[in-house]
Design a protein around this motif. Sequence first.
Motif, PDB file in Angstrom:
ATOM      1  N   ALA A 178       1.167  -0.957   0.143  1.00 26.70           N
ATOM      2  CA  ALA A 178       0.119  -0.366  -0.782  1.00 26.70           C
ATOM      3  C   ALA A 178       0.646   1.416   0.044  1.00 26.70           C
ATOM      4  CB  ALA A 178      -0.775  -0.522   1.013  1.00 26.70           C
ATOM      5  N   THR A 179       1.156   1.749  -0.963  1.00 24.11           N
ATOM      6  CA  THR A 179       1.580   2.980  -1.241  1.00 24.11           C
ATOM      7  C   THR A 179       1.225   3.883  -2.183  1.00 24.11           C
ATOM      8  OG1 THR A 179       3.795   3.640  -1.898  1.00 24.11           O
ATOM      9  CG2 THR A 179       3.272   1.703  -3.227  1.00 24.11           C
ATOM     10  N   PRO A 180       0.976   5.426  -1.812  1.00 27.67           N
ATOM     11  CA  PRO A 180       1.567   6.344  -0.689  1.00 27.67           C
ATOM     12  C   PRO A 180       0.662   6.077   0.252  1.00 27.67           C
ATOM     13  CG  PRO A 180       1.743   7.865  -2.467  1.00 27.67           C
ATOM     14  CD  PRO A 180       0.529   5.995  -3.130  1.00 27.67           C
ATOM     15  N   SER A 181       0.762   6.665   1.483  1.00 26.51           N
ATOM     16  CA  SER A 181       0.043   6.329   2.484  1.00 26.51           C
ATOM     17  C   SER A 181       0.856   7.916   3.620  1.00 26.51           C
ATOM     18  CB  SER A 181       1.165   5.420   3.947  1.00 26.51           C
ATOM     19  OG  SER A 181       2.218   5.556   3.946  1.00 26.51           O
ATOM     20  N   GLY A 182      -0.804   8.286   4.657  1.00 28.04           N
ATOM     21  CA  GLY A 182      -0.085   9.453   5.408  1.00 28.04           C
ATOM     22  C   GLY A 182       0.024  10.611   4.711  1.00 28.04           C
ATOM     23  N   ILE A 183       0.216  11.478   5.710  1.00 25.82           N
ATOM     24  CA  ILE A 183       0.062  13.181   5.194  1.00 25.82           C
ATOM     25  C   ILE A 183       1.655  13.557   4.400  1.00 25.82           C
ATOM     26  CG2 ILE A 183      -1.532  13.501   6.787  1.00 25.82           C
ATOM     27  CD1 ILE A 183       1.061  14.872   8.361  1.00 25.82           C
ATOM     28  N   GLY A 217      -3.293  15.850  -1.169  1.00 25.60           N
ATOM     29  CA  GLY A 217      -3.845  16.317  -0.397  1.00 25.60           C
ATOM     30  C   GLY A 217      -5.099  15.278   0.260  1.00 25.60           C
ATOM     31  N   GLY A 218      -5.503  15.912   1.121  1.00 30.73           N
ATOM     32  CA  GLY A 218      -6.504  14.434   2.541  1.00 30.73           C
ATOM     33  C   GLY A 218      -7.369  13.797   1.553  1.00 30.73           C
ATOM     34  N   THR A 235       5.401   8.059  21.313  1.00 26.75           N
ATOM     35  CA  THR A 235       5.621   7.689  20.097  1.00 26.75           C
ATOM     36  C   THR A 235       4.795   8.672  18.866  1.00 26.75           C
ATOM     37  OG1 THR A 235       2.924   7.217  20.205  1.00 26.75           O
ATOM     38  CG2 THR A 235       4.371   5.792  21.429  1.00 26.75           C
ATOM     39  N   ILE A 236       5.090   8.275  17.608  1.00 29.42           N
ATOM     40  CA  ILE A 236       5.382   8.694  16.928  1.00 29.42           C
ATOM     41  C   ILE A 236       5.255   8.203  15.184  1.00 29.42           C
ATOM     42  CG2 ILE A 236       7.322   9.639  16.344  1.00 29.42           C
ATOM     43  CD1 ILE A 236       6.428  12.458  15.134  1.00 29.42           C
ATOM     44  N   ALA A 237       4.003   8.820  14.458  1.00 31.82           N
ATOM     45  CA  ALA A 237       3.691   7.774  13.136  1.00 31.82           C
ATOM     46  C   ALA A 237       2.703   8.453  12.234  1.00 31.82           C
ATOM     47  CB  ALA A 237       2.954   6.489  13.375  1.00 31.82           C
ATOM     48  N   ASP A 238       3.209   8.379  11.089  1.00 32.96           N
ATOM     49  CA  ASP A 238       2.109   9.465  10.640  1.00 32.96           C
ATOM     50  C   ASP A 238       0.668   8.583   9.826  1.00 32.96           C
ATOM     51  OD1 ASP A 238       0.450   9.809   8.387  1.00 32.96           O
ATOM     52  OD2 ASP A 238       2.618  10.341   6.558  1.00 32.96           O
ATOM     53  N   LEU A 260       2.580  20.501   6.963  1.00 37.59           N
ATOM     54  CA  LEU A 260       1.970  19.535   7.134  1.00 37.59           C
ATOM     55  C   LEU A 260       2.252  19.384   8.465  1.00 37.59           C
ATOM     56  CD1 LEU A 260       1.077  17.530   4.128  1.00 37.59           C
ATOM     57  CD2 LEU A 260      -0.642  19.393   5.341  1.00 37.59           C
ATOM     58  N   TYR A 261       3.524  19.001   8.764  1.00 36.05           N
ATOM     59  CA  TYR A 261       4.616  18.296  10.071  1.00 36.05           C
ATOM     60  C   TYR A 261       4.145  19.538  10.922  1.00 36.05           C
ATOM     61  CZ  TYR A 261       6.092  14.068   7.567  1.00 36.05           C
ATOM     62  OH  TYR A 261       6.638  13.077   6.745  1.00 36.05           O
TER      63      TYR A 261
END
Length: 772
Positions: free
Chosen positions: A541-546, A552-553, A712-715, A749-750
């Motif tokens: 699954a790619t791409p992923s996250g912000i 965009g969303g 903890t940190i994840a997109d 965004l980050y």
Amino acid sequence: MLKPATTDVDALRTLDDRLRWLSAWTIHHANHIRTSDDGLKVGGHQASCASMTALMAALYFHALGPNDRVAVKPHAGPVLHAIHYLLGSQSREALENFRGFGGAQSYPSRTKDRIPVDFSTGSVGLGVAITLFASLVQDYLTAHGWLDEQDRGRFVALIGDAELDEGNIYEAIIEGAKHDVRNLWWIVDYNRQSLDATSADRMFVRFDEIFASCGWRVETLKHGKLLEAAFTEEGGDALRRWIDQASNADYAALTYLGGKAWRERLIADVPEVAGILERRDDGELHRLMTNLAGHDVESLTEAFDRCDDDIPTMFIAYTIKGFGLPFAGHKDNHAGLMNPRQMASLRESMGIREGHEWEPLEGVGDNARTGVEALLDRSRIAREKRARSFGSVAVPAIPAPPGDEQSTQAAFGRILLDLSKAGGALADRIVTTSPDVTVSTNLGAWVNQRGLFRRNAVPDVFAQAKIASAQKWGSNNNGQHVELGIAESNLFLMLAAAGLAGDLFFRRLFPIGTLYDPFIARGLDALNYACYQDARFLLVATPSGITLGPEGGAHQSINPPLIALGQPGLRHYEPAYADELAAMMGEAFRLIDDPAGESTYLRLSTRNIRQVERRDDSWREGALAGGYWLREPGADAEAAIVVMGAVMPEALTAWEELSEDLPGLGLLAITSPDLLHRGWTAAQAARWNGERRPSHAEALLSRLSRQAGLVTIADAAPASLSWLGGVLGQRVAPLGVEKFGQTGSLADLYAAYRLDGAAITEAVAEILLQNG
Ligand SMILES: Cc1ncc(C[n+]2csc(CCOP(=O)(O)OP(=O)(O)O)c2C)c(N)n1
Ligand SMILES: [Mg+2]
């Protein structure tokens, strides 16, 4: 396809009766005879079974060949069990324990039932469509020279008519038309009743049109032999016209009411049929009016024989829900159960002695027995359960692609390309597929090398015209990429079918499917269905996250890691680095071929990341187990940064800045929250059995004191990692994405979503403050 020349119709009728009895009795026994101490309704579908016993008798005892595979309408599961009981491959014990723990399953299950179940069913529509993809996989294997002509078979789906409302069926037939799929029989139990009600009138016209326009032959099986004979009598034409225009609800209600009601109604509506009525008593009239082709084994065997070629065929077989049972035709009969009195009278009407209900051929007279036994003998060989096939292909070590900076998505494409160039058994057995995102998920180079699969070669017009393009996709029957249209449900059904190649065809394939991470949700039930059957594949699954930034969303995924956390049979890996990815792909291939393995979901990113310098291989084992310390914590560390995937650079920068003041701050790279969570709960369960061993999550986190805090940190949804605080009771400051994404640069965004160094620093400071 091995098929006997003639079938004893009387014997088939007897078997139809036996199936109706045994399926009803199995359900009755579970509900009324087996003791229950929890007060839960056991359930079962006597009416849905009775609707199909003739269809299934004609199919299993006449039409099926040894290589044919069937997906059975879920709520006709008891009929399938009854068939195997008669064939000697199902035990009485399992039937007595129908819907009980360890007993015959409510809906046919490949993995849990002891009888051969070709495809699990339950979620309506999916069992239908998987047969189409299984047929495509059969064509693929044949074209690649791995399946001989005599090992090929037909794929049959037994379908409830309301099941035809499921959209995934139409997505499948459109895809099937593109691939020219053959060897399909879809048989609709057209009882014109759903769960709630009688279904909409004249839908057969629509189904007919839709299927025909997708290249299917449609065989409508409406009237049984008795009705056909009656149509030749005086008034017969009028009777036929009346039947053809009757509404579904009307027909069903009259069926329920019986002979007297039929007579009154027909006399009132069509006086021309008086002669037909006079020559029959009420019982005979009822038998005539309910003599639909789906209950007439002779009509059915003739239709099956007529269609013994490879043209995909849809049979619309008219039936009555609950045929032969007291609630036949009643609109509320879907979950209806006969009461003990009704059951006793059915038993008597079938000549079954009390106390002999389970005897396979009880009530079958001596004269009929020989024919029935001969038919059973003949059908046995076709339905044996065969062992699963694994271990056919050695998986070589997969080297990490070189490059100081790379994204996991680019590395994925590169690894496949290298595998293709190196060649070998694994590369040859890989089959890739993608719902119109082949290029944008980086499969393009692989496809350039290995080609598109098409049964009938299609020339690359652009290449022939010498128009420059990075994608040179010749298609032929040796290609290894199956192109799909944009229908994610089809992707997962294709992965399910290809991932069962070892079981269905005794040839192992290594299926890889790619899609954008957020669109997993679109095919989720089909993904779950694939896993439920223990199909083996690699989902990328790619791409992923912000981290997708300007897209965009609508394209930025948030919750798939949580989906994976709750999905049995699917292992989630989320690498930050290319070498981790290479290790994970090797592991995923190994798991495909391992009897105790599972499928793998890789969540990748398009973000270029500076690669880590490794001193040795010690990270590897941890990375495959779910995580490893990328920066070891000090003995008295008060905090650690716990990071997954593409936001690794932010975590490393924050770590470097904070380490000056906080020597001993650790940085834990998480590669699979899914594996860590499973290991943690498994270790607890083992402890209850007296076994003491720390899970990988416990081993990692016990490097910190109980008072230490985790940032903890994840997109992704922060809950993907925040649960780690529960392992040893350490406090957690969870960072992640909780609101829909939007367009923007990574820095924007980050910062807005608090995935940057500043957010990490603040979270660490907060934890230290609380400690102080
Ligand atoms: C995806 C999904 N939604 C809902 C159900 C619940 N359900 C089971 S059977 C059924 C009705 C089926 O009617 P039909 O297909 O006509 O079968 P029949 O019992 O009439 O043969 C429903 C809604 C299900 N099993 N799967
Ligand atoms: Mg129905």
